[in-house]
Each structure stands twice: as C-alpha cells, then as structure tokens.
Motif scaffolding. Structure first.
Motif, short mmCIF file in Angstrom:
data_model
loop_
_atom_site.label_atom_id
_atom_site.label_comp_id
_atom_site.label_asym_id
_atom_site.label_seq_id
_atom_site.Cartn_x
_atom_site.Cartn_y
_atom_site.Cartn_z
N ALA A 110 0.83 -1.21 0.00
CA ALA A 110 0.00 0.00 0.00
C ALA A 110 0.86 1.26 0.00
CB ALA A 110 -0.93 0.00 1.22
N LEU A 111 1.94 1.25 0.76
CA LEU A 111 2.84 2.41 0.79
C LEU A 111 3.48 2.63 -0.57
CD1 LEU A 111 4.64 1.89 4.23
CD2 LEU A 111 2.86 3.56 3.69
N ALA A 112 3.86 1.53 -1.25
CA ALA A 112 4.47 1.65 -2.57
C ALA A 112 3.48 2.24 -3.58
CB ALA A 112 4.96 0.28 -3.05
N VAL A 113 2.23 1.81 -3.50
CA VAL A 113 1.22 2.32 -4.42
C VAL A 113 0.94 3.79 -4.14
CG1 VAL A 113 -1.16 2.11 -5.21
CG2 VAL A 113 0.18 0.05 -4.77
N GLU A 114 0.85 4.15 -2.87
CA GLU A 114 0.59 5.54 -2.53
C GLU A 114 1.77 6.43 -2.91
OE1 GLU A 114 -1.23 8.96 -1.49
OE2 GLU A 114 -2.10 6.98 -1.89
N ALA A 115 3.00 5.91 -2.76
CA ALA A 115 4.18 6.68 -3.18
C ALA A 115 4.15 6.90 -4.69
CB ALA A 115 5.45 5.94 -2.78
N ALA A 116 3.70 5.89 -5.43
CA ALA A 116 3.57 6.04 -6.89
C ALA A 116 2.45 7.03 -7.22
CB ALA A 116 3.28 4.69 -7.53
N ALA A 117 1.39 7.00 -6.44
CA ALA A 117 0.26 7.92 -6.67
C ALA A 117 0.70 9.36 -6.56
CB ALA A 117 -0.85 7.63 -5.67
N GLN A 118 1.66 9.62 -5.69
CA GLN A 118 2.13 10.99 -5.50
C GLN A 118 2.89 11.50 -6.74
OE1 GLN A 118 4.16 11.43 -1.69
NE2 GLN A 118 2.61 10.16 -0.70
N GLN A 119 3.21 10.58 -7.64
CA GLN A 119 3.82 10.97 -8.91
C GLN A 119 2.85 10.75 -10.08
OE1 GLN A 119 7.99 9.95 -9.65
NE2 GLN A 119 8.20 9.28 -7.51
N GLY A 120 1.57 10.62 -9.75
CA GLY A 120 0.56 10.44 -10.79
C GLY A 120 0.53 9.06 -11.40
N LYS A 121 1.07 8.05 -10.69
CA LYS A 121 1.16 6.70 -11.24
C LYS A 121 0.40 5.68 -10.40
CE LYS A 121 3.91 7.95 -14.62
NZ LYS A 121 5.30 7.52 -14.69
N PHE A 122 -0.67 6.13 -9.74
CA PHE A 122 -1.43 5.20 -8.91
C PHE A 122 -1.90 3.98 -9.69
CE2 PHE A 122 -5.57 3.54 -7.65
CZ PHE A 122 -5.31 3.13 -6.35
N GLU A 123 -2.58 4.23 -10.79
CA GLU A 123 -3.19 3.13 -11.53
C GLU A 123 -2.15 2.15 -12.08
OE1 GLU A 123 -6.32 2.38 -15.20
OE2 GLU A 123 -6.28 4.32 -14.19
N LEU A 124 -1.01 2.68 -12.52
CA LEU A 124 0.04 1.80 -13.04
C LEU A 124 0.58 0.88 -11.96
CD1 LEU A 124 2.08 4.20 -15.38
CD2 LEU A 124 0.56 2.32 -16.04
N MET A 125 0.82 1.42 -10.76
CA MET A 125 1.34 0.57 -9.69
C MET A 125 0.26 -0.36 -9.15
SD MET A 125 4.08 -0.29 -8.02
CE MET A 125 5.33 0.99 -7.75
N TYR A 126 -0.96 0.13 -9.08
CA TYR A 126 -2.12 -0.69 -8.67
C TYR A 126 -2.22 -1.93 -9.56
CZ TYR A 126 -7.27 -1.56 -9.11
OH TYR A 126 -8.53 -2.11 -9.22
N SER A 127 -2.15 -1.72 -10.86
CA SER A 127 -2.23 -2.84 -11.80
C SER A 127 -1.00 -3.74 -11.71
CB SER A 127 -2.37 -2.32 -13.23
OG SER A 127 -3.58 -1.60 -13.40
#
Length: 219
Positions: free
Chosen positions: A111-128
């Motif tokens: 979850a932390l990795a996905v949220e960290a990615a979200a902060q760079q506009g990459k939530f969906e990419l890391m989620y997938s």
C-alpha cells in the motif's frame, strides 16, 4: 454452462477465503506490518483524496472497493472490476481504497508503494502492477519492499521522490485514513465493496456484479 459454473464457484471460494480473514489491529504495529487504526468517527466511503479509477462527467453510481494488494480474493476480483469499469466507466465512478490486512506480511508495504507512486501520478500503473504480479511476491514471509521499488523503477518513477514518499509518515497516514474509514463503515475483510454508501455482499462473479450495477442504474 458447466464451465461458467465452475469458474464462478472458484471465484466465490477465493472471495470467501479473503473475507474470512480476521481483522486484528493492535495498538502497535502488528508482525504483519499493518498499521494500527481506530474506526473513523466520521467514516466516509469516498473522500476528496480517494483514488478514482474512473471519473465520469456525470456519475450515476459510485462503487468503492476496500482492498489489500496481497489478498487473493482482491486479485480474483481485479479483472472483474477492470471489465466493469471498461463497460461502465462513463456512468459509474469506481474507487479503490487501501485496507491492508494484518495476516499479510507485505500488505502495508504494498500500500505504501502504491501511494508513493500515486504521488507521482502513477497510482493506476502501480495498482495494476501489484495485482498482475501478486503470484510472484504474495504470501512471502520476507519484506518485498525491494521488489516494489524495482517495479517503481520499471514504471519510470523518480526514485528519490519515491523513496522519500515511502519513508514519509504522511504516506502511512494516507493509507491509515482509508483503513479507518473502512473500519468505521464495518469493513472486516477484503475485498469489501460499498455501493452508493452501502456495504454489499461480495459479488460471486462478473455477471452478478454487472446485474447489481444494472439494477442500481435502472432506478
């Protein structure tokens, strides 16, 4: 018909396992790495900061999933949600919210990795990415932080910013906000779906979920 029945039965079995996991949140960090949390007094299914997988101009329905990236039931529902949002994305708002479960060693780390990615506009990419690769790291007893960091590199993230975000207490707090809302709404396991503010039994198949959405849209 028999093939469809077996697929649906298998999906339902996986979901039952995921929903049967007990939520035991302690006052300190649990051995699994899940943060402690108290139910939010003002629990909301969706907040302004919630991650929307679709954002239709005129939303007729909101479907929220409280999920754990290491949960097999969530992985089983992932292609179902993808198919539904492709079909109804122009009418339905699909929202993903974090709910790391204590029984999974890397649920909070993911979850932390996905949220960290979200902060760079990459939530969906890391989620997938995490759902697509879950079989490679799920159920591991050792930390998979390095694995998730590798995924971030593959996705082209700024790694200095990613590392800083993962270590930032505010990122953990962002995950905890989702978890507290989930607890306040009665979420006890994953995946749990909330449709227009009401928690529903987990659909056992794509067809069942589609029928539910169709019935709500027809109102």
């Amino acid at each position: 018909m028999k093939k469809h029945f077996l697929v649906a039965a298998a999906l339902l079995a996986v979901l039952t396992v995921g929903l049967g996991v007990a939520l035991a949140l302690s006052a300190d960090r649990s051995p699994s790495g899940a943060v402690s949390a108290e139910p939010a007094a003002d629990a909301k299914p969706v907040r302004a900061s919630s991650h929307r997988l679709t954002d239709p101009e005129r939303s007729e329905l909101t479907v929220v999933e409280f999920l754990d990236f290491e949960c097999e039931g969530c992985r089983a529902m992932y292609p179902v949600v993808e198919r539904l949002r492709e079909e109804y994305g122009d009418r339905v708002t699909f929202v993903a919210r974090y709910f790391p479960m204590p029984g999974h060693r890397n649920s909070q780390t993911a979850a932390l990795a996905v949220e960290a990615a979200a902060q760079q506009g990459k939530f969906e990419l890391m989620y997938s990415k995490l759902f697509d690769t879950q079989k490679e790291w799920g159920e591991a007893q050792e930390s998979k932080a390095a694995t998730f960091r590798g995924y971030a590199e593959e996705l082209g993230l700024d790694m200095a910013k990613f590392d800083a975000a993962v270590d930032d207490p505010r990122t953990e707090e962002r995950v905890s906000t989702d978890q507290r809302d989930g607890l306040g709404l009665g979420v006890q396991g994953t995946p749990t779906f909330v449709v227009d503010g009401a928690k529903i039994p987990a659909p056992g198949s794509y067809e069942e979920f589609r029928d539910l959405i169709e019935s709500r849209l027809a109102r």
